[in-house]
Enzyme design. Structure first.
Site, mmCIF file in Angstrom:
data_model
loop_
_atom_site.group_PDB
_atom_site.id
_atom_site.type_symbol
_atom_site.label_atom_id
_atom_site.label_comp_id
_atom_site.label_asym_id
_atom_site.label_seq_id
_atom_site.Cartn_x
_atom_site.Cartn_y
_atom_site.Cartn_z
ATOM 1 N N SER A 53 0.825 -1.198 0.000
ATOM 2 C CA SER A 53 0.000 0.000 0.000
ATOM 3 C C SER A 53 0.867 1.258 0.000
ATOM 4 C CB SER A 53 -0.952 -0.016 1.190
ATOM 5 O OG SER A 53 -1.825 1.077 1.113
ATOM 6 N N ARG A 61 -8.552 3.164 -2.293
ATOM 7 C CA ARG A 61 -9.126 4.240 -1.492
ATOM 8 C C ARG A 61 -9.101 5.542 -2.286
ATOM 9 N NH1 ARG A 61 -6.624 5.083 3.940
ATOM 10 N NH2 ARG A 61 -4.645 4.857 2.878
ATOM 11 N N LYS A 96 -13.343 -2.552 -1.156
ATOM 12 C CA LYS A 96 -13.329 -1.119 -1.443
ATOM 13 C C LYS A 96 -12.619 -0.879 -2.768
ATOM 14 C CE LYS A 96 -9.416 -0.369 1.729
ATOM 15 N NZ LYS A 96 -9.398 -1.712 2.349
#
Length: 624
Positions: free
Chosen positions: A176, A339, A450
């Site tokens: 990430s 995100r 998500k």
């Protein structure tokens, strides 16, 4: 990124354990052998979720991100290659996998699905570094059909492809927005959602039974180029995803004529190509990319922290470009593009960077607004659901109460949301929106995860629609609060490096005035309900038992106050923190936002002072 899809199934003896396996004849799925498309650059990374990390990294070819579907024996080999015998198996938020926190939670695969053994493998390598490392290890580790994505992809394509290809399981290798040395891996099950019990325990057990490293002679690197068992479905998977994404497009004509300009930053990750394609699918002109952050860079060279959740402090290049281009909306996806952060220029008032809870209010309103337009019969709402994690805003709960659809909370982490979506879908229900406050959103049911790519283009369409009505995003947010009541939230935390101190703090809260007695007031306001997920207690329930699964491996206590404030204290699984989430949920038209914010700050300060005692326990306060 590194992406593997492990699909095709072979029945196994129910007593052998549904996860372990890898033998049997490989079965290639019909009509799924594809050629790579022209996607360039990027890597897939993951901010949170059901992750299994290792303390040590590969000695060569550091891989930054990716996703995988593979047998458990190969998970063990990956751990060996990355960390030898030193293993650190983790769950959502970095908590250790050794004790399940799922319990009775809904969202596990059918029993029949658990009786099948994976028998083909799908891999997508990291285009930044070491794209062949794990690939050749897996090709020589197990006899299976390898589906290798030779180009980099965003995280949403992995759970999407798991379901599309009928894969049995999957793993996303990811760091990430963390340094490339902090790779971990996120495990997905056959329903496309991150693993839950019993699969986490079975995988952990299999890993611990396979700690002996294989000899160097087992690894044949040239197999990645020559093996006949390798295929690449990226073209079809990406094309199918973009086609199905248009189901979220409600106003194509407005999109094609929209005068708004959008700036997009992919934060040195994989989002650029996919967001561009999503805008094209919705009929928009392409967003303006931030050139310094458009292409993958594992060193994140243009920003101190590639986490768009940090807000304006990390959006400097995006803001400068937007000013030059006269763009009113900034969309920022995190490096693995799961995100989304959004900023909007306000006339004469600078830029408004929306919080995750504020964006959820807008997206939740937008999704129900368009769903209701297409389903005018009120009876149809009985099958509609929205979901949110329990530390997120209660705005969707307010929507549901007033509009007549259903709302459910889950534990923090999108794995809980993804598995609950699977369960609700099996019962014929329709989850049209879900979110977590850390800017993770899911519009529709395209993937049980998500998705920053779909969220970005949905926000763009919402902004175009509102602009046509002479409204900005922020103005519509205020309209929502006028209709449903202001929901003002704040997230803060204290730093504590001593686990014993944390244990003492929560023990005191659970025995505040006497044994087995929680606090009665906070800041002079009466506490009307207490829910302690660690112990399974909920004072608001007739049987005093929490609906959410018990999580004894961490602390999480929620207080509901008489004045409408909801506050949650929760330990972090990855950092030495106690997090504090507070929200003031006001009735429509009852008070000005500034008054609510002041009261929320007062209650938050009192919560920290009275319950955590920062000075006495040497805690350092922080506000997000």
């Amino acid at each position: 990124m590194m992406e593997f899809f492990f699909g095709g199934v072979e029945p196994v003896d129910p007593g052998s354990g549904g996860v372990s396996g890898g033998g049997g004849s490989p079965k290639r799925p019909e009509d799924e052998t594809l050629q790579p498309d022209e996607l360039r650059h990027g890597r897939t990374q993951s901010a949170d979720g059901s992750r299994i990390q290792s303390d040590q990294r590969p000695h060569r070819h550091p891989v930054h991100t990716g996703s995988t579907f593979l047998p458990v024996q190969v998970l063990c080999r990956l751990q060996q290659q990355r960390g030898g015998r030193r293993l650190r198996h983790q769950r959502t938020g970095g908590q250790r996998l050794q004790q399940s926190e799922v319990g009775e939670v809904d969202g596990r695969c059918d029993a029949q699905q658990r009786r099948f053994r994976p028998s083909f493998l799908h891999i997508c390598p990291d285009a930044v570094r070491g794209e062949q490392m794990v690939t050749h290890h897996f090709l020589s580790a197990v006899l299976c059909v390898v589906v290798l994505l030779v180009k980099c992809v965003c995280i949403c394509l992995e759970p999407y492809a798991v379901k599309k290809l009928g894969a049995a399981a999957g793993v996303m290798i990811t760091a990430s927005h963390n340094p490339k040395e902090d790779n971990g891996y996120k495990v997905y099950w056959c329903n496309g959602a991150q693993i839950s019990s019993p699969h986490d325990q079975e995988i952990l057990q299999s890993i611990e039974e396979q700690l002996e490293p294989w000899s160097a002679s087992c690894w044949e690197e040239e197999l990645v180029e020559s093996c006949s068992l390798r295929t690449d479905p990226l073209t079809q998977i990406n094309s199918c995803y973009m086609d199905e994404l248009t189901s979220l497009c409600f106003h194509r004509d407005l999109n094609s004529s929209c005068p708004l300009k959008f700036v997009h930053s992919s934060f040195h990750g994989v989002g650029h190509v996919f967001v561009q394609q999503a805008f094209y699918a919705f009929g928009f002109a392409p967003p303006i990319p931030v050139p310094e952050q458009k292409d993958p860079d594992p060193n994140f060279s243009s920003v101190c922290c590639p986490n768009p959740e940090e807000g304006e402090s990390v959006l400097e290049l995006s803001l400068l470009l937007a000013e030059r281009e006269n763009a009113r909306i900034i969309l920022a996806t995190d490096p693995d593009a799961d995100r989304l952060a959004v900023a909007e220029k306000s006339d004469g008032c600078g830029w408004k960077v929306f919080t995750g809870n504020e964006l959820a209010a807008l997206l939740g309103w937008w999704m129900f607004f368009n769903w209701k337009d297409a389903h005018p019969d009120p009876a149809d709402t009985q099958k509609v659901y929205m979901l949110a994690t329990t530390v997120s805003s209660k705005i969707l709960q307010t929507f549901a109460r007033i509009e007549g659809f259903h709302f459910e909370e889950t534990l923090p982490g999108f794995k809980w949301i993804g598995n609950r979506i699977h369960e609700l879908s099996k019962m014929g229900n329709n989850v049209i929106f879900a979110f977590e406050e850390s800017i993770g959103f899911l519009c529709g049911g395209l993937v049980p995860e998500k998705d920053g790519v779909s969220s970005a283009v949905v926000v763009a369409e919402m902004a175009a629609y509102l602009h046509n009505k002479n409204l900005s995003l922020n103005q519509q947010l205020l309209n929502i609060y006028q209709t449903y009541g202001h929901h003002v939230s704040q997230t803060s935390y204290v730093v504590c490096d001593d686990p014993t101190t944390i244990q003492t703090i929560f023990c005191r809260i659970r025995n505040f005035n006497c044994e087995a007695s929680y606090p009665k007031t906070c800041g002079g306001v009466r506490i009307v309900h207490v829910r302690d997920v660690t112990t399974g207690y909920d004072s608001s329930r007739p049987d005093l038992r929490s609906v959410l699964p018990v999580t004894r491996s961490s602390h999480m206590i929620t207080f509901t106050l008489q004045n409408g404030v909801v506050a949650t204290l929760r330990t972090s699984g990855t950092e030495p923190k106690i997090k504090c989430y507070t929200e003031y949920c006001a009735a429509p038209g009852t008070s000005e936002a500034s008054c609510l914010e002041a009261e929320l700050r007062r209650i938050t300060a009192a919560l920290l002072d009275e319950f955590l005692e920062p000075e006495r326990n040497n805690l350092n306060r922080r506000c997000v």
